[in-house]
Design a protein around this motif. Structure first.
Motif, PDB file in Angstrom:
ATOM      1  N   ARG A   1       0.852  -1.036  -0.014  1.00 44.53           N
ATOM      2  CA  ARG A   1      -0.017   0.172  -0.154  1.00 44.53           C
ATOM      3  C   ARG A   1       0.634   1.262  -0.108  1.00 44.53           C
ATOM      4  O   ARG A   1       0.291   2.413  -0.429  1.00 44.53           O
ATOM      5  N   ILE A   2       2.011   1.194   0.803  1.00 45.98           N
ATOM      6  CA  ILE A   2       2.528   2.517   0.871  1.00 45.98           C
ATOM      7  C   ILE A   2       3.917   2.617   0.083  1.00 45.98           C
ATOM      8  O   ILE A   2       4.544   1.776   0.042  1.00 45.98           O
ATOM      9  N   PRO A   3       3.850   3.578  -1.049  1.00 43.89           N
ATOM     10  CA  PRO A   3       4.873   3.634  -2.094  1.00 43.89           C
ATOM     11  C   PRO A   3       6.226   3.729  -1.507  1.00 43.89           C
ATOM     12  O   PRO A   3       7.278   3.199  -2.490  1.00 43.89           O
ATOM     13  N   TYR A   4       6.481   4.249  -0.662  1.00 50.26           N
ATOM     14  CA  TYR A   4       8.053   4.536  -0.023  1.00 50.26           C
ATOM     15  C   TYR A   4       8.338   3.431   0.864  1.00 50.26           C
ATOM     16  O   TYR A   4       9.386   3.497   1.453  1.00 50.26           O
ATOM     17  N   VAL A   5       7.434   2.245   0.946  1.00 50.18           N
ATOM     18  CA  VAL A   5       8.165   1.137   1.817  1.00 50.18           C
ATOM     19  C   VAL A   5       8.167  -0.206   1.124  1.00 50.18           C
ATOM     20  O   VAL A   5       7.179  -0.768   0.620  1.00 50.18           O
ATOM     21  N   ASP A   6       9.452  -0.493   0.946  1.00 49.12           N
ATOM     22  CA  ASP A   6       9.676  -2.008   0.251  1.00 49.12           C
ATOM     23  C   ASP A   6       9.603  -2.715   1.381  1.00 49.12           C
ATOM     24  O   ASP A   6       9.402  -4.121   1.211  1.00 49.12           O
ATOM     25  N   GLN A   7      10.374  -2.374   2.465  1.00 48.18           N
ATOM     26  CA  GLN A   7      10.500  -3.135   3.489  1.00 48.18           C
ATOM     27  C   GLN A   7      10.195  -2.668   4.974  1.00 48.18           C
ATOM     28  O   GLN A   7      10.172  -1.499   5.075  1.00 48.18           O
ATOM     29  N   ILE A   8       9.624  -3.538   5.817  1.00 49.71           N
ATOM     30  CA  ILE A   8       9.336  -2.996   7.180  1.00 49.71           C
ATOM     31  C   ILE A   8       9.712  -3.883   8.284  1.00 49.71           C
ATOM     32  O   ILE A   8       9.837  -5.188   8.050  1.00 49.71           O
ATOM     33  N   ARG A   9       9.799  -3.577   9.352  1.00 46.45           N
ATOM     34  CA  ARG A   9      10.139  -4.302  10.657  1.00 46.45           C
ATOM     35  C   ARG A   9       8.996  -3.879  11.867  1.00 46.45           C
ATOM     36  O   ARG A   9       8.798  -2.492  11.813  1.00 46.45           O
ATOM     37  N   PHE A  10       8.621  -4.571  12.587  1.00 44.47           N
ATOM     38  CA  PHE A  10       7.705  -4.313  13.571  1.00 44.47           C
ATOM     39  C   PHE A  10       8.443  -4.280  15.045  1.00 44.47           C
ATOM     40  O   PHE A  10       9.314  -5.138  15.551  1.00 44.47           O
ATOM     41  N   CYS A  11       7.664  -3.324  15.862  1.00 44.87           N
ATOM     42  CA  CYS A  11       7.955  -3.239  17.040  1.00 44.87           C
ATOM     43  C   CYS A  11       6.791  -2.895  17.937  1.00 44.87           C
ATOM     44  O   CYS A  11       5.693  -3.331  17.385  1.00 44.87           O
ATOM     45  N   ASN A  12       7.183  -2.523  19.237  1.00 43.68           N
ATOM     46  CA  ASN A  12       5.650  -2.536  20.259  1.00 43.68           C
ATOM     47  C   ASN A  12       5.243  -0.994  20.558  1.00 43.68           C
ATOM     48  O   ASN A  12       4.161  -1.030  21.135  1.00 43.68           O
ATOM     49  N   SER A  13       5.874   0.077  19.904  1.00 43.84           N
ATOM     50  CA  SER A  13       5.290   1.362  19.954  1.00 43.84           C
ATOM     51  C   SER A  13       5.791   2.279  19.133  1.00 43.84           C
ATOM     52  O   SER A  13       6.715   2.193  18.493  1.00 43.84           O
ATOM     53  N   GLY A  14       5.024   3.474  18.771  1.00 38.61           N
ATOM     54  CA  GLY A  14       5.446   4.405  18.050  1.00 38.61           C
ATOM     55  C   GLY A  14       6.730   5.041  18.429  1.00 38.61           C
ATOM     56  O   GLY A  14       7.533   5.294  17.319  1.00 38.61           O
ATOM     57  N   SER A  15       7.143   5.149  19.816  1.00 41.26           N
ATOM     58  CA  SER A  15       8.396   5.618  20.067  1.00 41.26           C
ATOM     59  C   SER A  15       9.326   4.778  19.698  1.00 41.26           C
ATOM     60  O   SER A  15      10.561   5.426  19.239  1.00 41.26           O
ATOM     61  N   GLU A  16       9.310   3.299  19.862  1.00 43.42           N
ATOM     62  CA  GLU A  16      10.325   2.761  19.273  1.00 43.42           C
ATOM     63  C   GLU A  16      10.337   2.682  17.822  1.00 43.42           C
ATOM     64  O   GLU A  16      11.713   2.381  17.273  1.00 43.42           O
ATOM     65  N   ALA A  17       9.377   2.850  17.283  1.00 46.33           N
ATOM     66  CA  ALA A  17       9.514   3.067  15.722  1.00 46.33           C
ATOM     67  C   ALA A  17      10.220   4.285  15.206  1.00 46.33           C
ATOM     68  O   ALA A  17      11.065   4.181  14.417  1.00 46.33           O
ATOM     69  N   VAL A  18      10.044   5.349  15.796  1.00 45.64           N
ATOM     70  CA  VAL A  18      10.804   6.379  15.570  1.00 45.64           C
ATOM     71  C   VAL A  18      12.273   6.445  16.093  1.00 45.64           C
ATOM     72  O   VAL A  18      13.241   6.626  15.324  1.00 45.64           O
TER      73      VAL A  18
END
Ligand code: PLP
Length: 461
Positions: A126-143
């Motif tokens: 769905r997201i044109p600028y995302v080829d790859q992604i990794r998950f974590c448990n909060s938005g803070s961790e993502a940033v």
């Protein structure tokens, strides 16, 4: 200063309250009793400052769709949705069924589960600028992960962020998230103001930019360009009152970062709910990395960092790994299942309908303020809105602080709205919608706000 709502006044119940949902303030209030117990075992009686409320919070018992029932049995329409994270509202039947099925099959393994592959595929598609992604448990961790990735990729150590913008609780992004006028320094070169508990050295590695002030940004970026790994930008920051980026401002950031070899990191933790293809896409830019959270977890704890394959390779243990990424509950199958079910329901049509309702409520609010003679400006986009009770020009964080500091009304307004069966933020007229809502809920909100403003006799700045 960012917790100014803690000291907000807590007015006696107004005359109008008798017929409205206010049992939580009564002598036999279960919320009062629970808060007393909470305050004995948790500092301030909570584990999350964003839900603190004077004189004490309302404790939730249950919820369904867009309505929450508190422990006294009073029901309210939820215009906060756990700070925007519940785009389908509460206890969506399909999400609930899918999660129940998943829980019975085991909730956490020292192995990956199929659901994380599926959610990663869905988001990357769905997201044109995302080829790859990794998950974590909060938005803070993502940033935090996005910033570490940018540092590792560029070999530089500084980041730049906007004065007043909130990006979670990582030391570097907390810098200048809510400075006061005596702290913030020059308008064209804002000071880096750290939080108590943050080493002073952090301030030296964070460049603070003024929102919408293009020439000042150009100068600051050029001055620090050799050390800057990333510019972190939320395209419509709630901490800056959802004041829209001026025309060309985000494009300027994209060009300037590319020119200097700096990564552009979009923080979409909150604003991903604007669009099927992502917030940065909706605002017309392509970042190098983006952080996600809130709605992609379908009501469960979540975060994610995504971006181009080239940049995301810093996390690849099969290549030349640069950024270690652990986390016991990363991509746990319960969150992944809820996220998948939620995102599948959020089709382009579902986004369009919800955002249409957003246009409707922003328009109704604007007309209500106009008709009642209260100077106000309604900001926001998609399914979110912020009403600022001022006619002053809204440009950046400082223009916002100018009037909100002198407006004692917001805390009282929140209480008035709670009494009228509406859940909004105690920190301003901020709200968001969920898919179970229709025009009658939006109308009820606007009418309640009109009534509350009349009750308080608000004299805007
Ligand atoms: C823009 C933005 N970034 C990051 C965060 C932090 O997310 P979390 O509360 O999941 O850590 C938030 C939370 O509200 C946010 O709004």
């Amino acid at each position: 200063m960012r917790y100014s709502f803690l000291s907000m006044s807590h007015p006696p119940e107004s005359a109008a309250s008798a017929k409205l949902a206010t049992s939580y303030r009564s002598a036999h209030s279960r919320s009062r009793e629970l808060y007393k117990r909470a305050a004995a075992v948790m500092p301030g009686g909570n584990t999350r400052h964003s839900i603190a409320m004077a004189p004490y919070p309302i404790y939730a018992a249950s919820a369904s769709g867009c309505r929450v029932t508190d422990v006294e049995g009073d029901e309210r329409i939820d215009f906060l949705n756990n700070y925007t994270s519940l785009i389908l509202g509460h206890a969506d039947p399909q999400v609930t069924t899918a999660v129940q099925r998943r829980v019975a099959l085991g909730t956490a393994f020292t192995m990956p589960a199929p659901e994380d592959v599926e959610l990663a595929e869905l988001l990357a598609a769905r997201i044109p600028y995302v080829d790859q992604i990794r998950f974590c448990n909060s938005g803070s961790e993502a940033v935090m992960l996005a910033i570490k990735a940018a540092r590792a990729f560029t070999g530089r150590h500084k980041i730049a962020k906007f004065e007043g913008a909130y990006h979670g609780i990582y030391d570097y992004v907390e810098v200048s998230e809510g400075p006061t006028a005596d702290e913030w320094g020059e308008a064209d070169a804002p000071r880096s103001v750290t939080e108590p508990g943050t080493p002073p050295s952090v301030a030296a590695d964070v460049v603070i930019l003024p929102w919408n002030r293009l020439e000042a940004c150009r100068e600051l970026i050029a001055r620090h360009s050799k050390d800057l790994a990333a510019i972190l930008v939320d395209p419509m920051p709630l901490g800056i009152g959802m004041i829209q980026p001026r025309e060309g401002f985000l494009e300027f950031l994209r060009e300037e970062t590319a020119h200097h070899g700096i990564l552009l990191v979009a923080d979409e933790v909150l604003n991903f709910r604007i669009s099927y293809h992502g917030a940065a896409h909706a605002f017309g830019i392509e970042p190098d990395l983006a952080s996600f959270g809130k709605i992609i977890g379908g009501g469960f704890p979540v975060g994610a960092v995504g971006g181009s394959r080239r940049v995301m390779s810093v996390f690849d243990h099969t290549g030349s790994l640069k950024v270690h990424h652990g986390g016991t509950f990363n991509a746990n199958p319960v969150t992944m299942t809820a996220g998948l079910e939620t995102m599948r329901q959020m089709t382009p049509e579902a986004f369009d309908r919800l955002n249409g309702l957003g246009d409707y409520i922003r328009d109704r609010l604007t007309r209500m303020f106009h008709d009642s003679g209260v100077p106000a400006q309604v900001c926001g986009r998609g399914s979110m809105f912020v009403a600022h009770l001022t006619s002053g020009e809204l440009v950046d964080y400082r223009s916002l602080r100018g009037f909100s500091r002198t407006s004692p009304a917001y805390g009282n307004l929140c209480h008035e709205m709670l009494q009228r069966g509406m859940i909004i933020s105690p920190r301003g007229v901020f709200g968001c919608l969920s898919t179970p809502m229709r025009e009658p809920e939006a109308d009820a909100f606007v009418d309640a706000l009109d009534d509350s403003i009349g009750q308080l006799g608000i004299q805007p700045a």
